[in-house]
Design a protein around this motif. Structure first.
Motif, PDB file in Angstrom:
ATOM      1  N   UNK A  21      28.256  52.748 -87.830  1.00 54.04           N
ATOM      2  CA  UNK A  21      27.653  52.902 -86.502  1.00 54.04           C
ATOM      3  C   UNK A  21      27.458  54.372 -86.147  1.00 54.04           C
ATOM      4  N   UNK A  22      28.363  55.221 -86.595  1.00 53.18           N
ATOM      5  CA  UNK A  22      28.233  56.651 -86.303  1.00 53.18           C
ATOM      6  C   UNK A  22      27.164  57.305 -87.177  1.00 53.18           C
ATOM      7  N   UNK A  23      27.007  56.816 -88.402  1.00 56.08           N
ATOM      8  CA  UNK A  23      26.062  57.431 -89.336  1.00 56.08           C
ATOM      9  C   UNK A  23      24.619  57.040 -89.044  1.00 56.08           C
ATOM     10  N   UNK A  24      24.404  55.812 -88.601  1.00 53.39           N
ATOM     11  CA  UNK A  24      23.040  55.299 -88.432  1.00 53.39           C
ATOM     12  C   UNK A  24      22.162  56.180 -87.536  1.00 53.39           C
ATOM     13  N   UNK A  27      20.487  59.234 -89.104  1.00 53.93           N
ATOM     14  CA  UNK A  27      19.458  59.053 -90.130  1.00 53.93           C
ATOM     15  C   UNK A  27      18.115  58.594 -89.573  1.00 53.93           C
ATOM     16  N   UNK A  28      17.996  58.444 -88.267  1.00 56.01           N
ATOM     17  CA  UNK A  28      16.738  57.963 -87.682  1.00 56.01           C
ATOM     18  C   UNK A  28      15.555  58.881 -88.014  1.00 56.01           C
ATOM     19  N   UNK A  29      15.704  60.213 -87.905  1.00 57.35           N
ATOM     20  CA  UNK A  29      14.571  61.073 -88.295  1.00 57.35           C
ATOM     21  C   UNK A  29      14.162  60.892 -89.756  1.00 57.35           C
ATOM     22  N   UNK A  30      15.142  60.660 -90.619  1.00 59.17           N
ATOM     23  CA  UNK A  30      14.836  60.435 -92.031  1.00 59.17           C
ATOM     24  C   UNK A  30      14.060  59.132 -92.201  1.00 59.17           C
ATOM     25  N   UNK A 145      27.649  56.531 -95.723  1.00 56.74           N
ATOM     26  CA  UNK A 145      26.634  55.692 -95.091  1.00 56.74           C
ATOM     27  C   UNK A 145      25.368  56.482 -94.757  1.00 56.74           C
ATOM     28  N   UNK A 146      25.500  57.757 -94.463  1.00 53.38           N
ATOM     29  CA  UNK A 146      24.302  58.583 -94.287  1.00 53.38           C
ATOM     30  C   UNK A 146      23.487  58.580 -95.575  1.00 53.38           C
ATOM     31  N   UNK A 147      24.168  58.772 -96.689  1.00 55.01           N
ATOM     32  CA  UNK A 147      23.503  58.788 -97.993  1.00 55.01           C
ATOM     33  C   UNK A 147      22.905  57.431 -98.331  1.00 55.01           C
TER      34      UNK A 147
END
Length: 255
Positions: A21-24, A27-30, A145-147
């Motif tokens: 939940x913290x990583x999601x 990553x929205x711009x990606x 999770x970012x990756x």
């Protein structure tokens, strides 16, 4: 004993879920960028006549962005493993430094570390370098999770593009120009960011000379060899030019 094990499992699931939940949001711009570029990549691969599953396979196994565009065309050319290796090395060489820079940051996370190093794209590197997990969120799972999300966005977008490309009611002739356009934009962005342009000029001049000398069928390897030799030979003048330009910029800011 079973009660303790169950508690540990619940705690672990909670840790993983909080990290996701913290990583999601990070990553929205990606997602926005990968959706457009991934769709274009999928359509491009489909326009070459490759299978619809090929973009997703390369996105999973290779995950090299610009390298994948090149590999798609290499799959249709004459078999030349040395040329493909050198091309991949020159395009993705910056990732060697990404990995070195993140060794300490990724240390101690077990198998997750191997995956995070493998799947480190430019965008993922920029996020994991600067983003800090919120309080109470496990750093290892946060970066993992970012990756993972970044790669998922790319693979899903490429797959969607391939599906769309396979059912488009109009001709996709000329879509392969997207690769030329992409590398042109990358070159122009790099030109604007660099303090000196010797390396860019070498990158332009060497292939043109080799094209004239060796012809379009066999100029690639000589071009890469010439670029490498010239960059090594002119390394000190290039570094000096970069330093001089940096000093000038510093003086202008100070003034």
């Amino acid at each position: 004993m079973e009660h303790v094990t169950k508690q540990q499992l619940i705690r672990r699931q909670s840790t993983v879920w909080r990290a996701l939940r913290a990583a999601a949001p990070q990553t929205i711009p990606v997602l926005a960028g990968y959706f457009v570029l991934g769709m274009g990549y999928g359509i491009y691969v489909q326009s070459l006549g490759l299978p619809v599953w090929m973009p997703m396979l390369m996105g999973t196994v290779v995950y090299g962005g610009s390298l994948e565009f090149v590999l798609a065309s290499l799959l249709l050319s004459a078999f030349s493993p040395l040329s493909a290796f050198l091309m991949a090395l020159m395009i993705q060489a910056r990732h060697l430094f990404y990995g070195l820079a993140m060794l300490e940051r990724y240390k101690g996370y077990g198998l997750r570390s191997f995956y995070m190093i493998f799947a480190m794209s430019d965008e993922t590197f920029s996020i994991t370098c600067s983003a800090e997990p919120p309080e109470g969120v496990d750093r290892g799972w946060f970066m993992f999770f970012i990756t993972l999300l970044d790669q998922f966005y790319w693979v899903a977008s490429a797959g969607l593009g391939a599906v769309v490309g396979s059912v488009l009611p109009f001709s996709t002739e000329g879509v392969d120009f997207v690769m030329t356009a992409m590398f042109t934009v990358i070159f122009l962005n790099q030109w604007e960011k660099d303090r000196q342009h010797y390396s860019a000029l070498i990158g332009l001049a060497a292939p043109l000379v080799c094209l004239a000398v060796f012809g379009s069928g066999s100029f690639l390897l000589p071009s890469m060899g010439c670029i490498l030799i010239l960059l090594l030979a002119l390394r000190k003048p290039i570094e000096k030019a970069e330093g001089t330009e940096a000093e000038k910029n510093g003086e202008e800011v100070g003034a």
